[in-house]
Design a protein around this motif. Sequence first.
Motif, PDB file in Angstrom:
ATOM      1  N   GLU A  35       0.732  -1.503  -0.108  1.00  0.00           N
ATOM      2  CA  GLU A  35       0.058  -0.006   0.207  1.00  0.00           C
ATOM      3  C   GLU A  35       0.654   1.327   0.002  1.00  0.00           C
ATOM      4  O   GLU A  35       0.018   2.412  -0.209  1.00  0.00           O
ATOM      5  CB  GLU A  35      -0.783   0.168   1.058  1.00  0.00           C
ATOM      6  N   PRO A  40      -2.190  -2.992  -4.766  1.00  0.00           N
ATOM      7  CA  PRO A  40      -2.955  -4.390  -4.464  1.00  0.00           C
ATOM      8  C   PRO A  40      -2.444  -4.458  -2.797  1.00  0.00           C
ATOM      9  O   PRO A  40      -1.580  -5.504  -3.394  1.00  0.00           O
ATOM     10  CB  PRO A  40      -3.125  -4.603  -4.949  1.00  0.00           C
ATOM     11  N   GLU A 117      -9.519 -14.075  -9.023  1.00  0.00           N
ATOM     12  CA  GLU A 117      -9.387 -11.921  -8.312  1.00  0.00           C
ATOM     13  C   GLU A 117     -10.092 -12.781  -7.255  1.00  0.00           C
ATOM     14  O   GLU A 117     -10.571 -14.346  -6.924  1.00  0.00           O
ATOM     15  CB  GLU A 117     -10.540 -12.068  -9.451  1.00  0.00           C
ATOM     16  N   MET A 119     -13.022 -10.063  -4.921  1.00  0.00           N
ATOM     17  CA  MET A 119     -13.133  -8.307  -3.878  1.00  0.00           C
ATOM     18  C   MET A 119     -12.375  -8.151  -3.018  1.00  0.00           C
ATOM     19  O   MET A 119     -11.906  -9.037  -1.216  1.00  0.00           O
ATOM     20  CB  MET A 119     -14.508  -8.439  -3.621  1.00  0.00           C
ATOM     21  N   GLN A 120     -11.618  -6.815  -2.944  1.00  0.00           N
ATOM     22  CA  GLN A 120     -10.801  -6.256  -2.027  1.00  0.00           C
ATOM     23  C   GLN A 120     -11.564  -4.560  -1.699  1.00  0.00           C
ATOM     24  O   GLN A 120     -11.339  -4.370  -2.348  1.00  0.00           O
ATOM     25  CB  GLN A 120      -9.742  -6.117  -2.478  1.00  0.00           C
ATOM     26  N   GLU A 122     -14.412  -2.334  -2.203  1.00  0.00           N
ATOM     27  CA  GLU A 122     -15.545  -2.674  -3.271  1.00  0.00           C
ATOM     28  C   GLU A 122     -14.822  -2.620  -4.771  1.00  0.00           C
ATOM     29  O   GLU A 122     -15.854  -3.090  -5.919  1.00  0.00           O
ATOM     30  CB  GLU A 122     -16.547  -1.871  -3.795  1.00  0.00           C
ATOM     31  N   THR A 123     -13.802  -3.012  -4.453  1.00  0.00           N
ATOM     32  CA  THR A 123     -12.310  -3.628  -5.870  1.00  0.00           C
ATOM     33  C   THR A 123     -12.730  -5.242  -5.874  1.00  0.00           C
ATOM     34  O   THR A 123     -12.129  -5.593  -5.435  1.00  0.00           O
ATOM     35  CB  THR A 123     -11.167  -3.010  -5.674  1.00  0.00           C
ATOM     36  N   LEU A 124     -12.601  -5.642  -7.527  1.00  0.00           N
ATOM     37  CA  LEU A 124     -12.848  -6.734  -7.774  1.00  0.00           C
ATOM     38  C   LEU A 124     -10.485  -6.419  -7.966  1.00  0.00           C
ATOM     39  O   LEU A 124     -11.268  -6.418  -9.393  1.00  0.00           O
ATOM     40  CB  LEU A 124     -13.221  -7.457  -9.171  1.00  0.00           C
ATOM     41  N   THR A 125     -10.151  -7.220  -7.545  1.00  0.00           N
ATOM     42  CA  THR A 125      -8.870  -7.505  -7.445  1.00  0.00           C
ATOM     43  C   THR A 125      -8.297  -8.959  -8.476  1.00  0.00           C
ATOM     44  O   THR A 125      -8.814  -9.755  -7.372  1.00  0.00           O
ATOM     45  CB  THR A 125      -8.003  -7.270  -6.302  1.00  0.00           C
TER      46      THR A 125
END
Length: 228
Positions: A35, A40, A117, A119-120, A122-125
């Motif tokens: 970070e 990510p 993948e 979800m982290q 609200e992001t699909l990582t």
Amino acid sequence: MFEGLKESATIEEAFTLHEGRLGSYVCLSLNNQPEAFGRPAILNEKAVRQALDMGIDKEGIRTEALRGFARPALSPLRPDNALFNPELEARGYNPEAAARMLDEAGWQDTNGDGVREKMQGETLTPLQLTLFYADNSQGIRQMADRLKADWAQIGVELILKPGSLGQYIQDVYAGNYDVALISLGAAPLPYDFKQLFHSDQWRANSYNNFSGFVNARADSLIDALRVS
């Protein structure tokens, strides 16, 4: 070259060849503080790190990329160092177990593109990592290619980022990377773990503890070792 000499009947008849042991080892450095550079938070997960380890065919790398000249390294210490723990055991190559571990951690290939993948927030990582390495050795290039192929089998996309030694040092030692192939020294002499592994040595753009490893138990052991 040395490999060819070993196979030469003429050389074998006239000379005795000896293989020396280098005071260094090659390892993968996983960035534990992604970070700090807006990367990510994938490698923060212990399950991901362990799955990546089990997903590497280390014997294949040793025999193919390194032509059988390397020996497995279980720690930063050489086996002839007094601090080396002979009871250490490496995780074996087990891509099936690695895949199960990623499944259980919530990393799944939901769209069928071969890359997991999750979800982290609200992001699909995507489970996508970039491997940094200095493009100055055929062996290192072959190791990178092998890692990419091995991890693809467990649903991890590895993007290769070779670079000049100067750029590599600038990125990796500043902590701006995901995964890096690192060559470090390993001597039979006393070893000070603080520079590379103590939490108070980590900060962005520092050349110490560039993996961002932070562990209170490790800190206390390192501090105790330095005064023993």
